[in-house]
Design an enzyme around this catalytic site. Structure first.
Site, PDB file in Angstrom:
ATOM      1  N   GLY A   1      19.432  46.831 -14.097  1.00  0.00           N
ATOM      2  CA  GLY A   1      18.777  45.649 -13.548  1.00  0.00           C
ATOM      3  C   GLY A   1      19.304  45.346 -12.164  1.00  0.00           C
ATOM      4  O   GLY A   1      20.118  46.108 -11.631  1.00  0.00           O
TER       5      GLY A   1
ATOM      6  N   ALA B   1      23.753  53.917  -5.003  1.00  0.00           N
ATOM      7  CA  ALA B   1      24.530  53.492  -3.834  1.00  0.00           C
ATOM      8  C   ALA B   1      25.660  52.555  -4.243  1.00  0.00           C
ATOM      9  O   ALA B   1      26.586  52.322  -3.467  1.00  0.00           O
ATOM     10  CB  ALA B   1      23.609  52.797  -2.841  1.00  0.00           C
TER      11      ALA B   1
ATOM     12  N   TYR C   1      28.751  48.697 -12.976  1.00  0.00           N
ATOM     13  CA  TYR C   1      27.605  49.618 -12.922  1.00  0.00           C
ATOM     14  C   TYR C   1      27.958  50.818 -12.023  1.00  0.00           C
ATOM     15  O   TYR C   1      27.695  51.971 -12.376  1.00  0.00           O
ATOM     16  CB  TYR C   1      26.413  48.827 -12.381  1.00  0.00           C
TER      17      TYR C   1
ATOM     18  N   ARG D   1      21.008  45.808   3.877  1.00  0.00           N
ATOM     19  CA  ARG D   1      20.515  46.741   2.865  1.00  0.00           C
ATOM     20  C   ARG D   1      19.544  47.742   3.503  1.00  0.00           C
ATOM     21  O   ARG D   1      19.047  47.520   4.606  1.00  0.00           O
ATOM     22  CB  ARG D   1      19.727  45.988   1.766  1.00  0.00           C
TER      23      ARG D   1
ATOM     24  N   ARG E   1      25.580  47.765   2.953  1.00  0.00           N
ATOM     25  CA  ARG E   1      25.547  49.157   2.499  1.00  0.00           C
ATOM     26  C   ARG E   1      24.933  49.965   3.629  1.00  0.00           C
ATOM     27  O   ARG E   1      23.708  49.927   3.827  1.00  0.00           O
ATOM     28  CB  ARG E   1      24.662  49.317   1.271  1.00  0.00           C
TER      29      ARG E   1
HETATM   30  P1  NAD Z   1      14.281  50.937 -15.132  1.00  0.00           P
HETATM   31  O1  NAD Z   1      15.075  49.940 -15.899  1.00  0.00           O
HETATM   32  O2  NAD Z   1      12.878  50.592 -14.768  1.00  0.00           O
HETATM   33  O3  NAD Z   1      14.271  52.344 -15.877  1.00  0.00           O
HETATM   34  C1  NAD Z   1      15.307  52.739 -16.753  1.00  0.00           C
HETATM   35  C2  NAD Z   1      14.661  53.129 -18.061  1.00  0.00           C
HETATM   36  O4  NAD Z   1      15.695  53.565 -18.962  1.00  0.00           O
HETATM   37  C3  NAD Z   1      13.945  51.941 -18.746  1.00  0.00           C
HETATM   38  O5  NAD Z   1      12.589  52.235 -18.967  1.00  0.00           O
HETATM   39  C4  NAD Z   1      14.706  51.774 -20.045  1.00  0.00           C
HETATM   40  O6  NAD Z   1      13.892  51.374 -21.141  1.00  0.00           O
HETATM   41  C5  NAD Z   1      15.267  53.163 -20.254  1.00  0.00           C
HETATM   42  N1  NAD Z   1      16.386  53.110 -21.200  1.00  0.00           N
HETATM   43  C6  NAD Z   1      17.376  52.188 -21.258  1.00  0.00           C
HETATM   44  N2  NAD Z   1      18.150  52.413 -22.323  1.00  0.00           N
HETATM   45  C7  NAD Z   1      17.629  53.499 -22.957  1.00  0.00           C
HETATM   46  C8  NAD Z   1      17.986  54.200 -24.123  1.00  0.00           C
HETATM   47  N3  NAD Z   1      19.038  53.820 -24.866  1.00  0.00           N
HETATM   48  N4  NAD Z   1      17.237  55.259 -24.487  1.00  0.00           N
HETATM   49  C9  NAD Z   1      16.159  55.647 -23.763  1.00  0.00           C
HETATM   50  N5  NAD Z   1      15.777  55.012 -22.632  1.00  0.00           N
HETATM   51  C10 NAD Z   1      16.507  53.947 -22.244  1.00  0.00           C
HETATM   52  O7  NAD Z   1      15.133  51.246 -13.816  1.00  0.00           O
HETATM   53  P2  NAD Z   1      14.769  52.129 -12.537  1.00  0.00           P
HETATM   54  O8  NAD Z   1      14.847  51.236 -11.375  1.00  0.00           O
HETATM   55  O9  NAD Z   1      13.543  52.940 -12.763  1.00  0.00           O
HETATM   56  O10 NAD Z   1      16.039  53.085 -12.497  1.00  0.00           O
HETATM   57  C11 NAD Z   1      16.014  54.450 -12.921  1.00  0.00           C
HETATM   58  C12 NAD Z   1      17.382  55.063 -12.666  1.00  0.00           C
HETATM   59  O11 NAD Z   1      17.697  54.978 -11.270  1.00  0.00           O
HETATM   60  C13 NAD Z   1      18.523  54.350 -13.395  1.00  0.00           C
HETATM   61  O12 NAD Z   1      19.461  55.305 -13.808  1.00  0.00           O
HETATM   62  C14 NAD Z   1      19.122  53.475 -12.327  1.00  0.00           C
HETATM   63  O13 NAD Z   1      20.470  53.172 -12.583  1.00  0.00           O
HETATM   64  C15 NAD Z   1      18.952  54.356 -11.094  1.00  0.00           C
HETATM   65  N6  NAD Z   1      18.953  53.585  -9.840  1.00  0.00           N
HETATM   66  C16 NAD Z   1      17.920  52.744  -9.550  1.00  0.00           C
HETATM   67  C17 NAD Z   1      17.939  52.033  -8.360  1.00  0.00           C
HETATM   68  C18 NAD Z   1      16.814  51.102  -7.972  1.00  0.00           C
HETATM   69  O14 NAD Z   1      16.852  50.554  -6.858  1.00  0.00           O
HETATM   70  N7  NAD Z   1      15.809  50.868  -8.815  1.00  0.00           N
HETATM   71  C19 NAD Z   1      19.008  52.174  -7.470  1.00  0.00           C
HETATM   72  C20 NAD Z   1      20.042  53.025  -7.808  1.00  0.00           C
HETATM   73  C21 NAD Z   1      19.995  53.746  -8.988  1.00  0.00           C
END
Ligand code: NAD
Length: 318
Positions: free
Chosen positions: A79, A120, A147, A218, A281
């Site tokens: 999140g 990041a 995180y 950012r 950042r």
């Molecule tokens: P998101 O929350 O939309 O997607 C993550 C998905 O993982 C969700 O659909 C969730 O239901 C699923 N998930 C959680 N627990 C689970 C479980 N136990 N089993 C199966 N699925 C599970 O987030 P996002 O923004 O699409 O992020 C995707 C990835 O990118 C993540 O690893 C996040 O940490 C990384 N990330 C995102 C951002 C960003 O700006 N959105 C930045 C840095 C890193």
């Protein structure tokens, strides 16, 4: 036809990545603990599985008489800053369990390549005016939230599997992704989506609350650019972590002004205390640029598409 597994395919970036892989002519299996929230999945097959369980990771990776060419591990308990600061134990436990079991099973099941979606947030806090940090300068490590520490641990674990088990591993550190079909309310939304929602919900001439004084720096990366970068990295020979993001750095206040401009409304900002995260950042993108990728969307182009989509979601609720 290459076969790809996208973990977290019910989420924001995972959903867009599935579309990208379909455009590239892959056979795609998506996996998530929940159904896609905002769009119908384009995956050839979609499995509902809790990837904290080792047996479910194995099931996700199982194909009749075949192995996956590419595994994209994007599933995480995830999140924006509000969630990251209030849910430390969930993040440390749930995401670590997913990453421990997925990388181990992917290696055992003979996946050729495994991409881990890091963040990041693995970098330390910075001050405005500092020169950009390279990927190697994530060390000595000092992420400002749990995180980021979990991501760093999962990066190191995946790299250990590459060294010791011979699986091809790619590490992508995403920087602030935004776009349509992402979480926009409920407490897990990130700053651009939260501001779009507040602006869309506000009366013309109204006021919105903004966490912090607006000076934090950012780089917001449009989701189509980000998934293109993920694909380029997966196909490359790069075995080092790679930051994927735009070089358009902006303050939070500028980000909010541009969203207000996209709305066509007159809105003013009320700065309140909130979990802003780091002050700056400023990250080098030289490594991803050296692989031939560049962000194509300016923030203004990306946010105009994102604002329209969130405005529609807000109207649908009314
Ligand atoms: P998101 O929350 O939309 O997607 C993550 C998905 O993982 C969700 O659909 C969730 O239901 C699923 N998930 C959680 N627990 C689970 C479980 N136990 N089993 C199966 N699925 C599970 O987030 P996002 O923004 O699409 O992020 C995707 C990835 O990118 C993540 O690893 C996040 O940490 C990384 N990330 C995102 C951002 C960003 O700006 N959105 C930045 C840095 C890193």
């Amino acid at each position: 036809m290459k076969k790809a597994l996208v973990c977290g395919a019910g989420g924001f970036i995972g959903g867009h990545l599935v579309k990208k892989l379909k455009r590239e002519n892959y056979w795609v299996r998506g996996v998530d603990i929940k159904e896609p929230e905002f769009a119908t999945t384009q995956a050839d097959e979609f499995l509902l599985l809790d990837l904290r369980e080792e047996a479910n990771c194995k099931a996700a990776l199982t194909l009749p008489d075949d192995t996956f060419d590419e595994v994209y591990q994007l599933a995480a308990d995830m999140g924006g800053m509000g969630f990251i600061h209030s849910s430390e134990t969930e993040i440390m436990r749930n995401s670590a369990l997913i990453n421990i079991h997925m990388v181990d099973q992917a290696s055992k099941m003979g996946a050729s390549r495994y991409l881990f979606s890091s963040s990041a947030c693995v970098y330390r806090n910075m001050q405005p005016g500092e020169r950009a940090l390279t990927e190697d300068e994530a060390y000595p490590a000092f992420p400002d939230n749990e995180y980021g520490w979990e991501k760093l641990y999962a990066e190191r674990m995946a790299l250990a599997y590459m060294r010791n088990q011979g699986m091809g591993v790619r590490i992508a550190r995403f920087q602030n992704c935004f776009g349509p079909e992402g979480t926009w309310d409920g407490g897990r939304e990130k700053a651009p989506a939260a501001i779009c929602r507040k602006v869309a919900s506000a009366e013309d001439g109204g006021v919105i609350d903004v966490w912090g004084d607006g000076t934090a720096i950012r780089a917001y990366t449009y989701v189509d650019d980000l998934v293109d970068g993920v694909f380029v990295l997966m196909q490359s020979d790069c075995r080092e972590p790679v930051t994927i993001g735009t070089t358009e750095f902006t303050t939070v206040a500028e980000m909010v002004y541009k969203i207000i401009k996209a709305s066509g409304k007159k809105i003013s900002m009320n700065h309140i205390e909130g979990p802003v995260g780091v002050q700056a950042r400023i990250l080098s993108k030289d490594r991803i640029h050296s692989l031939g990728w560049r962000a194509k969307y300016s923030f203004e182009e990306g946010i105009s598409k994102t604002y329209s989509w969130i405005e529609e979601q807000v109207k649908n609720l009314e």
